[in-house]
Design a protein around this motif. Sequence first.
Motif, PDB file in Angstrom:
ATOM      1  N   ASP A 588     -35.966 -55.547 -45.831  1.00 53.57           N
ATOM      2  CA  ASP A 588     -36.719 -55.503 -44.737  1.00 53.57           C
ATOM      3  C   ASP A 588     -36.285 -56.054 -43.432  1.00 53.57           C
ATOM      4  O   ASP A 588     -36.907 -55.790 -42.326  1.00 53.57           O
ATOM      5  CB  ASP A 588     -38.011 -56.488 -44.950  1.00 53.57           C
ATOM      6  N   LEU A 589     -35.050 -56.150 -43.379  1.00 52.16           N
ATOM      7  CA  LEU A 589     -34.044 -56.559 -42.145  1.00 52.16           C
ATOM      8  C   LEU A 589     -33.141 -55.565 -41.509  1.00 52.16           C
ATOM      9  O   LEU A 589     -33.367 -55.057 -40.420  1.00 52.16           O
ATOM     10  CB  LEU A 589     -33.476 -57.994 -42.490  1.00 52.16           C
ATOM     11  N   THR A 590     -32.128 -55.114 -42.451  1.00 50.95           N
ATOM     12  CA  THR A 590     -31.217 -54.039 -41.899  1.00 50.95           C
ATOM     13  C   THR A 590     -31.101 -52.882 -42.863  1.00 50.95           C
ATOM     14  O   THR A 590     -31.768 -51.985 -42.750  1.00 50.95           O
ATOM     15  CB  THR A 590     -29.819 -55.071 -41.606  1.00 50.95           C
ATOM     16  N   THR A 591     -30.329 -53.198 -43.936  1.00 52.56           N
ATOM     17  CA  THR A 591     -29.930 -52.190 -44.803  1.00 52.56           C
ATOM     18  C   THR A 591     -30.256 -52.549 -46.304  1.00 52.56           C
ATOM     19  O   THR A 591     -30.239 -53.670 -46.608  1.00 52.56           O
ATOM     20  CB  THR A 591     -28.452 -51.625 -44.558  1.00 52.56           C
ATOM     21  N   THR A 592     -30.410 -51.669 -47.289  1.00 54.69           N
ATOM     22  CA  THR A 592     -30.209 -51.762 -48.651  1.00 54.69           C
ATOM     23  C   THR A 592     -29.009 -51.333 -49.186  1.00 54.69           C
ATOM     24  O   THR A 592     -28.407 -50.723 -48.535  1.00 54.69           O
ATOM     25  CB  THR A 592     -31.676 -51.041 -49.206  1.00 54.69           C
ATOM     26  N   PRO A 593     -28.869 -51.751 -50.659  1.00 58.91           N
ATOM     27  CA  PRO A 593     -27.616 -51.159 -51.099  1.00 58.91           C
ATOM     28  C   PRO A 593     -27.519 -49.868 -51.113  1.00 58.91           C
ATOM     29  O   PRO A 593     -26.465 -49.080 -50.898  1.00 58.91           O
ATOM     30  CB  PRO A 593     -27.789 -51.773 -52.542  1.00 58.91           C
ATOM     31  N   ARG A 594     -28.707 -49.143 -51.291  1.00 58.20           N
ATOM     32  CA  ARG A 594     -28.646 -47.728 -51.322  1.00 58.20           C
ATOM     33  C   ARG A 594     -28.426 -47.141 -49.896  1.00 58.20           C
ATOM     34  O   ARG A 594     -27.229 -46.195 -49.885  1.00 58.20           O
ATOM     35  CB  ARG A 594     -29.864 -47.001 -51.752  1.00 58.20           C
ATOM     36  N   GLN A 595     -28.662 -47.820 -49.151  1.00 59.71           N
ATOM     37  CA  GLN A 595     -28.526 -47.202 -47.751  1.00 59.71           C
ATOM     38  C   GLN A 595     -27.069 -47.542 -47.417  1.00 59.71           C
ATOM     39  O   GLN A 595     -26.516 -46.742 -46.329  1.00 59.71           O
ATOM     40  CB  GLN A 595     -29.513 -47.822 -46.647  1.00 59.71           C
ATOM     41  N   ALA A 614     -18.256 -43.005 -35.029  1.00 55.99           N
ATOM     42  CA  ALA A 614     -18.048 -44.167 -34.304  1.00 55.99           C
ATOM     43  C   ALA A 614     -19.240 -44.937 -33.943  1.00 55.99           C
ATOM     44  O   ALA A 614     -19.384 -46.362 -34.032  1.00 55.99           O
ATOM     45  CB  ALA A 614     -17.513 -43.974 -32.783  1.00 55.99           C
ATOM     46  N   ARG A 615     -20.406 -44.469 -33.993  1.00 53.66           N
ATOM     47  CA  ARG A 615     -21.802 -44.975 -33.928  1.00 53.66           C
ATOM     48  C   ARG A 615     -22.130 -45.868 -35.218  1.00 53.66           C
ATOM     49  O   ARG A 615     -22.618 -47.024 -35.287  1.00 53.66           O
ATOM     50  CB  ARG A 615     -22.737 -44.165 -33.523  1.00 53.66           C
ATOM     51  N   LEU A 616     -21.688 -45.037 -36.329  1.00 50.06           N
ATOM     52  CA  LEU A 616     -22.130 -45.845 -37.683  1.00 50.06           C
ATOM     53  C   LEU A 616     -21.086 -46.992 -37.851  1.00 50.06           C
ATOM     54  O   LEU A 616     -21.683 -47.880 -38.394  1.00 50.06           O
ATOM     55  CB  LEU A 616     -21.957 -44.760 -38.645  1.00 50.06           C
ATOM     56  N   LEU A 617     -19.877 -46.859 -37.301  1.00 49.62           N
ATOM     57  CA  LEU A 617     -18.888 -47.954 -37.695  1.00 49.62           C
ATOM     58  C   LEU A 617     -19.535 -49.309 -36.739  1.00 49.62           C
ATOM     59  O   LEU A 617     -19.477 -50.172 -37.246  1.00 49.62           O
ATOM     60  CB  LEU A 617     -17.639 -47.663 -37.446  1.00 49.62           C
ATOM     61  N   GLU A 618     -19.943 -48.888 -35.650  1.00 51.93           N
ATOM     62  CA  GLU A 618     -20.204 -49.939 -34.695  1.00 51.93           C
ATOM     63  C   GLU A 618     -21.825 -50.841 -35.493  1.00 51.93           C
ATOM     64  O   GLU A 618     -21.894 -51.852 -35.079  1.00 51.93           O
ATOM     65  CB  GLU A 618     -20.807 -49.274 -33.269  1.00 51.93           C
ATOM     66  N   ALA A 619     -22.312 -49.960 -36.042  1.00 56.92           N
ATOM     67  CA  ALA A 619     -23.513 -50.660 -36.682  1.00 56.92           C
ATOM     68  C   ALA A 619     -23.342 -51.279 -38.032  1.00 56.92           C
ATOM     69  O   ALA A 619     -24.102 -52.178 -38.447  1.00 56.92           O
ATOM     70  CB  ALA A 619     -24.894 -49.580 -36.767  1.00 56.92           C
ATOM     71  N   TYR A 620     -22.425 -50.896 -38.619  1.00 58.50           N
ATOM     72  CA  TYR A 620     -22.057 -51.006 -40.039  1.00 58.50           C
ATOM     73  C   TYR A 620     -21.747 -52.433 -40.299  1.00 58.50           C
ATOM     74  O   TYR A 620     -22.249 -53.062 -41.319  1.00 58.50           O
ATOM     75  CB  TYR A 620     -21.034 -50.103 -40.633  1.00 58.50           C
ATOM     76  N   GLY A 621     -21.178 -52.986 -39.365  1.00 62.00           N
ATOM     77  CA  GLY A 621     -20.492 -54.400 -39.567  1.00 62.00           C
ATOM     78  C   GLY A 621     -21.684 -55.373 -39.799  1.00 62.00           C
ATOM     79  O   GLY A 621     -21.799 -56.191 -40.627  1.00 62.00           O
ATOM     80  N   HIS A 622     -22.549 -55.380 -38.963  1.00 60.57           N
ATOM     81  CA  HIS A 622     -23.650 -56.115 -38.974  1.00 60.57           C
ATOM     82  C   HIS A 622     -24.758 -55.814 -39.901  1.00 60.57           C
ATOM     83  O   HIS A 622     -25.178 -56.608 -40.729  1.00 60.57           O
ATOM     84  CB  HIS A 622     -24.569 -56.566 -37.617  1.00 60.57           C
ATOM     85  N   ASP A 623     -25.244 -54.528 -39.773  1.00 64.30           N
ATOM     86  CA  ASP A 623     -26.447 -53.914 -40.848  1.00 64.30           C
ATOM     87  C   ASP A 623     -26.004 -53.904 -42.007  1.00 64.30           C
ATOM     88  O   ASP A 623     -26.857 -54.281 -42.930  1.00 64.30           O
ATOM     89  CB  ASP A 623     -26.782 -52.694 -40.190  1.00 64.30           C
ATOM     90  N   ALA A 624     -24.954 -53.594 -42.607  1.00 66.54           N
ATOM     91  CA  ALA A 624     -24.384 -53.500 -43.958  1.00 66.54           C
ATOM     92  C   ALA A 624     -23.646 -54.684 -44.460  1.00 66.54           C
ATOM     93  O   ALA A 624     -23.889 -55.402 -45.483  1.00 66.54           O
ATOM     94  CB  ALA A 624     -23.598 -52.417 -43.976  1.00 66.54           C
ATOM     95  N   VAL A 625     -22.340 -55.134 -43.752  1.00 64.25           N
ATOM     96  CA  VAL A 625     -21.579 -56.148 -44.276  1.00 64.25           C
ATOM     97  C   VAL A 625     -22.239 -57.455 -43.875  1.00 64.25           C
ATOM     98  O   VAL A 625     -22.295 -58.472 -44.952  1.00 64.25           O
ATOM     99  CB  VAL A 625     -20.256 -55.849 -43.329  1.00 64.25           C
TER     100      VAL A 625
END
Length: 979
Positions: A588-595, A614-625
């Motif tokens: 409910d915060l950022t991303t799920t394992p599937r996402q 480039a946009r996906l990588l910018e967000a991936y650090g916080h939202d996923a990792v």
Amino acid sequence: MPLLEPDPGALRPDVRPEDASSDRVTDASAGGTPEPLRSDLLALLGPEKVLTHISDLVRYASDASPYRFLPRVVVLPGTTAEVASVLAYAREHGRQVVFRAAGTSLNGQAQGEDILVDVRRHWVGVEVLDEGRRARIAPGTTILRANTTLARHGRVLGPDPASAVACTVGGVVANNASGMTAGTTRNSYRTVASLTVVLPTGTVVDTAAPDADERLAAAEPELCAGLLALKREIEDNAALTARIRAKYTLKNTNGYRLDAFLDGTTPVEILRGLMVGSEGTFGFLSEIVFDTLPLDREVLTGLFFFPSLPAAAAAVPLFNEAGALAVELMDGNTLRASVQVEGVPADWAHLPGTTTALLVEFRAPDEERLAAFEAAAEAVLPRLTLVAPVASVTNTFTRDPGTIASYWKARKAFVTAVGGSRPSGTTLITEDFAVPPDRLAEACEALLALQTRHGFDAAVAGHAAHGNLHFLLAFDAGLPSDVARYAAFMDAFCRMTVERFDGSLKAEHATGRNIAPFLELEWGPRATGLMWRTKQLIDPAGVLAPRIVLDRDPEAHLRGLKSVPTVEPVADPCIECGFCEPTCPSNDLTTTPRQRIVLRREMMRQPSGSPVEARLLEAYGHDAVDTCAGDSTCKLACPVGIDTGAMMKAFRHQRHSAREERVATLTAEHFRVVEAAARLAVAAAAKIDDRLLSALTRGLRKVVRPDLMPEWLPAVPGPAKHRLPHTSRLDARAVYYPACVNRIFGGPEGHTGPSLAEAVVAVSARAGKPVWIPRDVRGTCCATIWHSKGYEQADAVMANRIVEAAWGWTGGGQLPLVVDASSCTLGIAHEVVPYLTPANRELHRELTVVDSLVWAAEELLPELEILRTVGSAVVHPTCSMEHLRDVPQLMALAEACADEVLLPDSARCCGFAGDRGLLHRELTESATAREAAEVTAREWDAYLSANRMCEIGMAHATGRTYRSALLELERATRPGAGG
């Protein structure tokens, strides 16, 4: 940008296909939601309820189906008024709306190309009515969550899909999904008592209201008149009426429920029936009231193996006649693929190709009736042609809960297990159909021949008792020849099902995108025309879910097929089913394992350096990792054990600079100094005002990367006692290892009793099983600190140190090692292994690592006298307890110490994850929100867990004081009048 911020490019895929995928998100979409749509919806709902970044749109573009459509915007309304406002906006601006809950549907009905409405996040809750005989349920509630609540009242919902762990009530009703036992009598159409719906016009209808018809007539006079006119038209046509009745003697979710016009007598009653199975094309279900069913707790189950699919199918009527509630079929491909599922016998991998099994279950309210079923079932067995091609096959009935659970785990993993074993890079298609049960064997033979003719080696399973089969096909959606092969197969399959068997093209998965072109083939032009007219009547502006049930394009099922690029090996088997999502702390915060996997696959589709990448990588650090708790409960929820948490830890390692790795290794090498410094820092902090510390650390986090600088929380306790209790090696029954977290942090604020270490020592002595604390435990650790952050060299340093030390302390494994924090138990018992030298792996095999909960519940509790109890206690099972499977031991201790014990229905990983809750407090606050609401709904005498950092996290979330269950056990068994 804060100092030491990692380079987003460090996560750029190293290896990808030579050519970008044809279905990649185009550069034109890199900016996310276009204007004025973005500004309009932000003004309408506010920034917390509108997702506009390309990363958000991509993660919502995929679901469990073989389709992928990029929405223009995702909104998360929280009230019926907000839903109505979105629908009004869509009507006024000529836009289209699709509702999405769990995203577990298999035919693309939860995907949209314009406004996608998430109706899961803010729509969770169960209200038990009439002592459980009915239940009012919010649409975003999972079936498992609802049944957990109802089980306390001896009741259960009728629908029981295999995806119950993840699928939501709203989705189940909207698709009329049924499952293993629901058939045609226990499904949503038969068990939904009433519902509240927001129509496309914004009108809200509660079908249970006494004046519902009067209100609907006042608000929607044309709709009411039109529904009654269609009812008369159908009833005036005897042949059509008979045809409709005949179609629903089988399981059938293809098209709209035309029998609603026959079963309902008023517009509201008709509308109630039509809403079931309408796939979000008629309105939003904001609330559903179910008539529940008795939860028969006496169970008899058997797994029986046959030489072929037709032979198994021929046995189905015999079990049906004996009264079986469920008869589930699994073919050889399914059985062999399911060996990936934990608990499934490994020798199933060697089953002959044609072997097929039936999973048969009888349920009864009492022993007498179950005995009658057992006699009837046993009488069937001599009439069967059974085989036992591998040693694990018994072909017998059992009442053992563990064995029964393992059988069902294998069956429910059908889609994911088979999908996970498909060739890398292929798309998975799941089809489901129904034929008259007495023609099941014939249909099996015809299906096998058809698959062979089109070059598919499909897997088949299904609800054989109801003539309902599922099968899976894998093909490469990027190859035109493979798509053409799939198209030819679908055309032949649909004609076979309809023309030869007069069957249902969708028995329980609903029409969706892949059967919409074949709707008229099954229903004929007259009935299909009525469906089109019904859609026009209820949704005249065409706002809701276009092309999902009704589509005149004969190739609509070939549009939007998703490619599945190869990604990291740990995640590559993922079929994007979504089973992992409810357990994920960040869902409910950022991303799920599937996402996280979906986003990674989109990076693989992109050419290197594209604006979208480039946009996906910018967000991936916080939202996923960064906001992954790393708890790996996703692995437990995934039938094939995909550990997205491990992948995120690997990405953390990938982002580290060489300098960061060296510093981390130094902390491991000199941990005794680090530990002492940490304790001194906690002691110093305890003397400073919490508000000042919080402000100071928040300020530092703006300068230094937040993932490196913790934020001070008032829930953080003071320091632990400097000295550990004195113990003796002589006559010790176990070595007691106080975890470093319990050597640094003290007990909860206001606690005046013994420390946790003192309590463990005392209660073990009382039980006649004294423990020994080695004098050199300081400077050692379970290595989880570094493991969770991806510092692999430091992890290896401490992993080898603790194993060598433990082997020496325990006399080469002669004594068990008792660990007083569940995450540390998990770390020493399992997570250190990959980082050990070959010699230390041998030492590790000789160790017996025991969690303190298990030690207390199984070794101490039987020897102790409970002298006092508290009135009530609520428990928090940690994610590590789930991995270790020692939640029952936590419950046993709590039940011994309290007269009333609650395990919250919403309990899951708290997201504190060592220090991650200090680095990202929002992760813990989001992860615990529903559990905290349950806990704080009343006061409890004790709040119990068994991991200090999780106790801190829960204290932060609830404002209540959590402590170890072993502290409560010590108090409950302490001699004298104290306590």
